[in-house]
Design a protein around this motif. Sequence first.
Motif, short mmCIF file in Angstrom:
data_model
loop_
_atom_site.label_atom_id
_atom_site.label_comp_id
_atom_site.label_asym_id
_atom_site.label_seq_id
_atom_site.Cartn_x
_atom_site.Cartn_y
_atom_site.Cartn_z
N GLU A 156 0.83 -1.21 0.00
CA GLU A 156 0.00 0.00 0.00
C GLU A 156 0.87 1.26 0.00
O GLU A 156 0.55 2.26 -0.65
N LEU A 157 1.95 1.16 0.77
CA LEU A 157 2.91 2.28 0.83
C LEU A 157 3.43 2.59 -0.57
O LEU A 157 3.45 3.75 -1.00
N GLN A 158 3.84 1.53 -1.27
CA GLN A 158 4.39 1.74 -2.61
C GLN A 158 3.36 2.32 -3.57
O GLN A 158 3.66 3.21 -4.35
N SER A 159 2.12 1.79 -3.46
CA SER A 159 1.12 2.27 -4.43
C SER A 159 0.79 3.74 -4.16
O SER A 159 0.56 4.52 -5.08
N LEU A 160 0.81 4.16 -2.87
CA LEU A 160 0.56 5.56 -2.56
C LEU A 160 1.67 6.45 -3.11
O LEU A 160 1.43 7.54 -3.63
N ILE A 161 2.89 5.96 -2.95
CA ILE A 161 4.03 6.76 -3.41
C ILE A 161 4.00 6.88 -4.94
O ILE A 161 4.27 7.94 -5.51
N ARG A 162 3.62 5.75 -5.59
CA ARG A 162 3.49 5.81 -7.05
C ARG A 162 2.47 6.87 -7.46
O ARG A 162 2.67 7.62 -8.40
N LYS A 163 1.38 6.90 -6.70
CA LYS A 163 0.32 7.86 -6.99
C LYS A 163 0.86 9.30 -6.93
O LYS A 163 0.60 10.13 -7.80
N ILE A 164 1.66 9.56 -5.89
CA ILE A 164 2.23 10.90 -5.75
C ILE A 164 3.11 11.20 -6.96
O ILE A 164 3.05 12.27 -7.56
N GLN A 165 3.92 10.20 -7.34
CA GLN A 165 4.83 10.40 -8.47
C GLN A 165 4.07 10.61 -9.77
O GLN A 165 4.44 11.44 -10.59
N GLU A 166 2.96 9.84 -9.91
CA GLU A 166 2.18 9.98 -11.16
C GLU A 166 1.58 11.37 -11.30
O GLU A 166 1.43 11.88 -12.39
N GLU A 167 1.26 11.96 -10.13
CA GLU A 167 0.71 13.30 -10.20
C GLU A 167 1.80 14.34 -10.47
O GLU A 167 1.52 15.54 -10.53
N GLY A 168 3.04 13.85 -10.59
CA GLY A 168 4.13 14.74 -10.92
C GLY A 168 4.62 15.58 -9.74
O GLY A 168 5.22 16.63 -9.93
N LEU A 169 4.35 15.09 -8.51
CA LEU A 169 4.78 15.84 -7.34
C LEU A 169 6.07 15.26 -6.76
O LEU A 169 6.41 14.10 -7.01
N ASP A 170 6.77 16.06 -5.97
CA ASP A 170 8.00 15.60 -5.35
C ASP A 170 7.66 14.81 -4.08
O ASP A 170 6.98 15.30 -3.18
N VAL A 171 8.18 13.58 -4.01
CA VAL A 171 7.85 12.70 -2.88
C VAL A 171 8.33 13.28 -1.54
O VAL A 171 7.69 13.15 -0.51
#
Lengths: 220, 197
Positions: free
Chosen positions: B42-57
């Motif tokens: 779940e952690l990874q999928s959330l982080i992917r989501k942030i990255q997909e939105e083009g935001l800085d993790v």
Amino acid sequence: MTSESASTPGIDGDYEALISTTDVELLKRAWRNEKAAPEILHFESALIQRIRGQIQLMEETVEEFSGSGIDPLSVSLYQMDLDRTQYLLRSYLRIRLQKIEKYTFHISNNSEVQSRLSGQEKGFARRCNEDLERHLEESVLSKLPDNYRDILKQSLISEENDMVPEPHLDTFVVCKSRRFLGPFQLDGSDELLEMKPDDLCIIHYKSIRERVQEGEIDLV
Amino acid sequence: MYGRKAFQLVKELASGEKGQLTPYNSDLFDQVTAECSQHHLELQSLIRKIQEEGLDVQTTRNSEHYGSLIHHLSLVRNKRCLMAYVYNRAEIIRSLIWKVGPVLPQEIQERLSHTEEEYFKRHSAALQSYMSRLDLDLTVDMVPPKDPYIQVRVLDDIGVVLSDDKTTNFARHSMHFLKRTDAEQFISRGLMEELTD
């Protein structure tokens, strides 16, 4: 008469001073300190070597005596003395081993603490560390996600080792001074303390730690 | 609820009798590690989501960030609980070497996991090699000696034993007054017991 009685206290004092520096007394002191201190202290290598020589000598004496028909009472007194010394020696070494077992990660990461161990203890500490590491690795860490497999850190983003059990140096100990210590500053605070010989004191180990290591203060 | 199972695991450890091992709970243990993997996914999928939105993790502070933080913290907490469980059991296992010696009785052995058995063997070997290099057996003299002589009762037929210059018949249930050093070897083998007032 008067001159004799006047000189007696002097002799007594000398005798006590003499007794308190026999190796068995020194071992007893080292054992007591080791037992009460939360961390591992310097290994008394010279003392232990002398004690082991003396134990051997005593064993030979007892054997010789019991073979040669000397009064069994005095033989058993020698035996008792020998037993006590051996107990002290074994217990001293055991307490140290148990501290090494308990703080194995702390010791393996800290060269200052390692320098307090004897050569054999260092070997034991190394194996202890390897075994426990392997055990934790196999039981827990290998089953966790990659970033969480470090044995000393909670996760990759921890900046320092935050999973190492360390001795609690701020625990309280009972101690007494061997001689008069003028007002001295406690480590880690600005309070001053004055200690007279044989005064009992209950205090944070941390604040007298260096004086214990230098042999000025004994733990009880 | 996150972390509940790991808490149960640690509680099992804490509520056990001091110095006694409870059976290794591999069921619960595996459930917690499974929970850890789930958190990680779940952690990874959330982080992917942030990255997909083009935001800085590193700097983003949106709901995905806080969600992933919760998963991260739960995972770390689970890890601490698992480690505590194994670590504290290892501590008891080490104390057993002093108390019962290098061979464990069957009923204790059953409570260990496989790696714990391995650890016990390895650690007693380490201890043994230390003692042999030191040339001193540290497993005797566990209590301070009071009297060179002690009263013992014989638990098993030992037969006639020669000690010093006399022979003694250690028949079962007989009581003797012996030198502590002579009696200790029998006591540690469970052939005699010390009688205390």
